[in-house]
Design a protein around this motif. Structure first.
Motif, PDB file in Angstrom:
ATOM      1  N   GLN A 135       0.831  -1.206   0.000  1.00 45.18           N
ATOM      2  CA  GLN A 135       0.000   0.000   0.000  1.00 45.18           C
ATOM      3  C   GLN A 135       0.868   1.259   0.000  1.00 45.18           C
ATOM      4  O   GLN A 135       0.518   2.268  -0.605  1.00 45.18           O
ATOM      5  N   SER A 154       0.653   4.122  -2.817  1.00 42.86           N
ATOM      6  CA  SER A 154       0.431   5.524  -2.450  1.00 42.86           C
ATOM      7  C   SER A 154       1.470   6.434  -3.089  1.00 42.86           C
ATOM      8  O   SER A 154       1.149   7.520  -3.593  1.00 42.86           O
ATOM      9  N   LEU A 186      -3.090  11.401   1.220  1.00 43.53           N
ATOM     10  CA  LEU A 186      -2.738   9.995   1.017  1.00 43.53           C
ATOM     11  C   LEU A 186      -2.618   9.262   2.357  1.00 43.53           C
ATOM     12  O   LEU A 186      -3.059   8.121   2.485  1.00 43.53           O
ATOM     13  N   THR A 242      -4.942   5.945   3.746  1.00 43.79           N
ATOM     14  CA  THR A 242      -4.385   4.686   4.261  1.00 43.79           C
ATOM     15  C   THR A 242      -4.753   4.467   5.720  1.00 43.79           C
ATOM     16  O   THR A 242      -4.236   3.540   6.357  1.00 43.79           O
ATOM     17  N   ILE A 275       6.192   8.076   2.903  1.00 52.18           N
ATOM     18  CA  ILE A 275       5.863   8.431   1.521  1.00 52.18           C
ATOM     19  C   ILE A 275       6.997   9.227   0.896  1.00 52.18           C
ATOM     20  O   ILE A 275       7.410   8.963  -0.243  1.00 52.18           O
TER      21      ILE A 275
END
Length: 262
Positions: free
Chosen positions: A100, A104, A124, A128, A137
């Motif tokens: 995930q 993202s 984002l 999640t 990220i």
């Protein structure tokens, strides 16, 4: 500025299509870029993945699609996101807990490249359920960029769609065909059984499927000519295009009957 207003399509001025970008020379350049892109494409069975399965990829793709729809992203954002995701996963192994996070990051990069208003890191993280932090990220963004050699330019089906529609000159049904064709494209992007088809074939098949599905042309006679003409336009095999179109129609029918997610 209020972020909700930014993503409201009524508050964002959309640019009109530039006829200079629908020139045949532009189409040829897109086809040349597509050939280079397809030459690097690796089938899923050859990906260096030990933990991630095709089913997991489909679940991730569905989640990414829902995020794009909720954020009202441009059509090409989701398509580029999946392209970046598949390219990375064909090169590097990914653990389940990282899947995930990688999705993202790919959506973050695709949004920067193709959206009028890119998705923020904070958004984002929220999607999640904060299982992915902003720091992760940002760190993985550099990792993905490094692995892809900072090359985020990729051809997606949406790039060919307008060229094909203008070529057909079905002006009175243009908006209707475009809307239905984009639905087929999204279906193909989620379904990895279409991964072997190039973006131009997916775009052309979606237009043909839309025309037939709307009953604008019969499947025989002029319908056959439509397939041959569109295949010639994108320099593709007509039988391959027809096969992709038929797969789309079957997948769409299964979706309507609830046997597969869209």
């Amino acid at each position: 500025m209020d972020e909700n207003r930014i993503h409201d399509p009524r508050k964002v001025t959309q640019a009109f299509p530039d006829p200079n970008l629908l020139d045949f020379r532009v189409l040829r350049n897109l086809l040349c870029l597509e050939k280079t892109q397809l030459a690097r494409r690796v089938p899923f069975c050859q990906w260096p993945q030990q933990e991630v399965t095709m089913k997991m990829m489909q679940v991730l793709s569905q989640w990414l699609l829902e995020v794009c729809e909720h954020q009202q992203c441009e059509e090409g954002v989701y398509q580029l996101c999946l392209c970046l995701l598949c390219t990375y996963m064909s090169m590097s192994p990914v653990k389940i807990r990282q899947l995930q996070r990688l999705g993202s990051v790919c959506l973050f990069l695709a949004s920067k490249m193709r959206d009028l208003v890119p998705i923020t890191v904070e958004k984002l993280c929220m999607y999640t359920d904060y299982s992915v932090t902003a720091q992760k990220i940002m760190t993985w963004e550099l990792l993905v960029l490094s692995k892809l050699h900072w090359n985020l330019v990729a051809v997606v089906p949406d790039d060919f769609l307008e060229h094909i529609l203008v070529y057909l000159q079905l002006w009175q049904w243009l908006k209707l065909i475009r809307r239905h064709a984009q639905t087929y494209i999204v279906l193909c992007t989620v379904d990895y059984s279409f991964y072997t088809y190039g973006p131009s074939v997916v775009a052309a098949s979606s237009v043909v499927a839309a025309v037939f599905g709307l009953g604008l042309l019969p499947r025989s006679g002029t319908g056959v000519d439509l397939i041959l003409n569109v295949a010639a336009l994108i320099e593709a095999d007509s039988d391959n295009l027809r096969k992709c179109q038929e797969m789309m129609e079957i997948a769409f029918a299964n979706t309507l009957h609830g046997t597969r997610p869209l």
